[in-house]
Structures are given as structure tokens and as C-alpha cells.
Scaffold this active site. Structure first.
Site: not given
Ligand code: MEV
Length: 447
Positions: A86, A282, A298, A395
Site C-alpha cells: 500500500e 487496520k 508471522d 492516497h
Molecule cells: C488505510 O490503509 C488505513 C486508514 O483507513 C486507517 C484509518 O482510517 O485510521 C487510513
């Protein structure tokens, strides 16, 4: 392409035969064979190593191996290796690291390093009898596994404790041996599982040989013996701190007071709402997984544990915590991370080995602090963007190169596109249109 025939003996084919068989499912077989083979290592010795990390290997799947510099953690500066596809993750980690390095860096500490394994068994008998003899059984479990634990003990690790857990309220006749371990710098799965399988044998023997047990008490049914990837006591905390006013130097922050108010709300929302918490966490694992992969750890185990920990009080919550008081902004992450720096892929994979060298051959405890700090840096960057300019601008800029590569532009077209989109909204459609127009224009010019 649809073919429901069951294949037998695929694993026994040579690599070339496997490639041919897979490629044979496509019309352009020759092209597919060339494509798959183009990603194989030119040095057959090195390729053999990669082949053997898995089974039925037909090619290598490349991921970028990147560096996030400037991670100041407990006054030590690290260049952190990250493996992730990413595009914005390494940039966010690097930006966060640089920003916090000017504010004293990350302060991290490992709270505990205990790992857990269980023997799950069914036994029909008087619980009190088992409880009465458990101290004797426990001594046996520890002494009769010395051949497995001796080496680990010389390194300062080994079995820490073994408990008998009565689970009969949950399921009829269900018990556990729940053991805790210190596996030092190893992730420890093999060590723990070997001990547990030996425990299972000793346990069966215990019931069979001791006369105190009678009738059906003489046998037990071991369901399974396996380490737990839930390690809430293999815990690390990392935090950053600065005055609220200092945040005016952070990118995209114009008014630090309103920024911290929004930031705090964003973190609280992640603690209240599982939908938001999942995405919040995430973002933390974007960084942690990338370090785990780069160091041959892992990441599936680490993620599973982190998510279970996030739900430990019955509701899935964000893993970070914010404290804004006395004009200070403190942001922390507390997370279980069962990482290893010896054994497994950590020394077998040449780039994992290199990662360890780049990090100064850290202990597992040190690596826990590094990975957690990267997770916090990524999450800080994500929340900062979300409560200011949003994430899509950044992004999509990073994504621009991926889009350009996917539509197979040449270097000149890439330069034009990067210059054009410096001030334009990036979307697949807009980039595709720009490149199509550029090509049309070029054809018209050259006739
Ligand atoms: C994208 O990989 C991760 C985010 O969505 C995390 C978040 O929203 O805190 C930007």
C-alpha cells in the site's frame, strides 16, 4: 477456465511441469510460462531457498522492500524495513517518524513477554480428585519435558507455569492444561507445541498409571495440544508526547487546539464504534504487519492476537489512547506482539536477515518496541489526515504511480502525468483520460 476435475499428484510434478500445467489453462500458454518464469531468481540456489518456504511454488510474488528512516525509539535511531504494497503506508510511517524524532521520539516499554499454550482434553471423573493430584501431575509435566526445555532454560526461558482449568461449565467434561512460557528471542511456536504434545502423553499416562483413578477416570481424550496465538501478556506500550502548541508544526495542522479536540474525538469514536475501530486498528497494522513481514515474522498470528485483544472487554475497540491535559498531547498504543528475532524465517529469508542487521540485530523485546512504534506512527498519520484534509488527496497521489503503471505508460508519459497531477484530483478515470489525450496529441503532432 472453469474446470472442476480434481487433480491428483500435483505436488509430485517438477516445477516446470507445474508451471506448464497451470499455464495450460490459458490460451496464451507460452506467454504465461514466460511471465511466471521471469519472476524466478536467476541463481538456482537462491530460488531453491524461496521454493522451500512453501509448497507447489511456481514463481515468486514480489512485494516492495522499503525503508522508513528516522525512527527515534528510546533515544536510539532506527531505519525500519517495511514490506507492504500500500503506497502511502511507508510515506506515512516516515513522516510520523521524522515529526516525532524532533519531539523526543517514541518512548516504548515491554510490559510482559509471556506466551500461552493449551492441552484441551475431555475427562469423565471427579474434579476434586484431579485437582488433588494436579501438583504431582504438574511436577511430572515439568520434569518429563526437560529434554525439550533444557536449551531454552539455558537461555533464561522455559515453562513458567501450568494450570489446570476446569471448563466443565462451558462443555461437559472439558478441561485444559494451560501453560505459560517464556521463549526469549524466539517466537516459540515450535518449542511450545513440542512441550504441549509431550504434556498430552504425560497426561494420558497420569490417568492410566495412577491407581487413585478408577473406571472411566483412567482414560482421557486429548482433543488437541496447541499454542495460543492470543498472548495478552506479551504486551508492549509505546507513546509520543509534545505540547499542544508544538503540533502547529505538523503538516496540515493550522490550529493545534481545534486539531487536538478533533483528534481526541476520533480516537474516542474508535473506542466506541466497532466499525470505526476496525479501520482504526487496520491503520495500526499497516505499519506493524509491514515490519513483521520484513523481519520474517508471522503477521497472521500478530493480527489475530491484536484483534482478539481489541475485543477483550466484550466490545471491539481501537487500540490507541489519547490524553490531552495541561497543554500536553500524549498518544499511546498498547498492543500484544509476539515477535521473534531468532529461528524460523528470521534468519532463513535473506532479506529478513538483512532487516535484522539493519535494525542492529534486536532482541525480541526491542523488536516489539520498534514494531509498535511504527504502528503508532502510521495510526497518528492516518488520524491526522482524517481530521484535517482527509486521506484521499495523499492516497491518490501515491496511487498515481500504480495507476500509471497499470495502464503501462512510458517514462516520458509518467513525467508528464506526475507534473499534471501535482495540482489535480487523481482518479483512475482522470489519469486514464489524461494519458489517452496525451497519446492522441502526440500522434497528431507526429502525424
Ligand atoms: C488505510 O490503509 C488505513 C486508514 O483507513 C486507517 C484509518 O482510517 O485510521 C487510513
Amino acid at each position: 477456465m472453469t474446470n472442476n476435475k480434481i487433480l491428483s499428484g500435483f505436488s509430485r510434478l517438477t516445477k516446470d511441469e507445474k508451471i506448464e500445467m497451470v499455464a495450460g489453462r490459458f490460451g496464451n500458454t507460452g506467454e504465461i510460462i514466460r511471465e511466471l518464469k521471469s519472476y524466478l531468481h536467476y541463481d538456482p540456489e537462491k530460488q531453491r531457498l524461496f521454493d522451500e518456504f512453501s509448497e507447489n511454488t511456481i514463481s515468486n510474488f514480489y512485494f516492495p522492500f522499503a525503508i522508513a528512516p528516522n525512527f527515534l525509539i528510546n533515544d536510539k535511531m532506527y531505519m525500519v524495513p517495511m514490506v507492504i504494497e500500500e503506497s502511502s503506508v511507508v510515506a506515512a510511517a516516515s513522516n510520523g517518524a521524522k515529526y516525532w524524532a524532533t519531539k523526543g521520539g517514541f518512548k516504548a516499554r515491554v510490559i510482559s513477554t509471556t506466551k500461552v499454550g493449551q492441552v484441551h482434553f475431555i475427562w469423565q471423573g471427579e474434579v476434586e480428585k484431579l485437582q488433588a493430584l494436579f501438583p504431582m501431575l504438574k511436577d511430572d509435566l515439568i520434569s518429563k519435558t526437560k529434554h525439550i526445555t533444557a536449551n531454552m532454560e539455558t537461555r533464561g526461558g522455559g515453562i513458567l507455569d501450568i494450570e489446570l482449568v476446569d471448563m466443565t461449565d462451558e462443555m461437559e467434561n472439558y478441561f485444559q492444561l494451560k501453560a505459560s512460557f517464556d521463549t526469549r528471542n524466539a517466537m516459540g511456536a515450535n518449542f511450545i507445541n513440542s512441550c504441549l504434545e509431550e504434556f498430552a502423553v504425560i497426561l494420558k499416562d497420569h490417568f492410566a498409571k495412577i491407581e487413585y483413578y478408577t473406571g472411566q477416570e483412567k482414560t482421557c481424550c486429548v482433543i488437541m495440544s496447541i499454542m495460543s496465538n492470543y498472548t495478552p501478556e506479551c504486551l508492549v506500550k509505546t507513546e509520543v508526547e509534545c505540547s499542544v502548541d508544538c503540533l502547529k508544526h505538523a503538516e496540515d495542522v493550522t490550529d493545534p487546539d481545534s486539531f487536538v479536540r478533533k483528534f481526541e474525538k476520533a480516537v474516542r469514536i474508535a473506542q466506541i464504534d466497532p466499525y470505526r475501530a476496525t479501520t482504526h486498528n487496520k491503520g495500526i497494522f499497516n505499519g506493524i504487519d509491514a515490519v513483521a513481514l520484513a523481519t520474517g515474522n508471522d503477521f497472521r498470528a500478530i493480527e489475530a492476537c491484536g484483534h482478539a485483544y481489541a475485543a477483550r472487554d466484550g466490545r471491539y475497540r481501537g487500540l490507541t489512547d489519547v490524553d490531552i491535559s495541561n497543554d500536553k498531547f500524549k498518544y499511546s498504543l498498547t498492543i500484544p506482539l509476539s515477535l521473534g528475532t531468532v529461528g524460523g524465517l528470521t534468519s532463513l529469508h535473506p532479506l529478513a536477515k538483512f532487516s535484522m542487521q539493519l535494525l542492529g540485530n534486536p532482541s525480541a523485546v526491542e523488536l516489539m518496541m520498534i514494531a509498535a512504534s511504527v504502528g503508532l506512527a502510521n495510526n497518528f498519520g492516518a488520524i491526522k489526515s482524517l481530521v484535517t484534509r482527509g486521506i484521499q488527496v495523499g492516497h491518490m497521489k501515491m496511487h498515481l504511480l500504480n495507476i500509471l503503471n497499470s495502464i503501462k505508460v512510458n517514462e516520458k508519459e509518467k513525467d508528464f502525468a506526475v507534473a499534471h497531477f501535482a495540482n489535480q484530483k487523481v482518479s483512475y478515470h482522470s489519469v486514464n483520460k489524461f494519458v489517452t489525450d496525451l497519446r492522441k496529441e502526440h500522434i497528431e503532432k507526429v502525424g
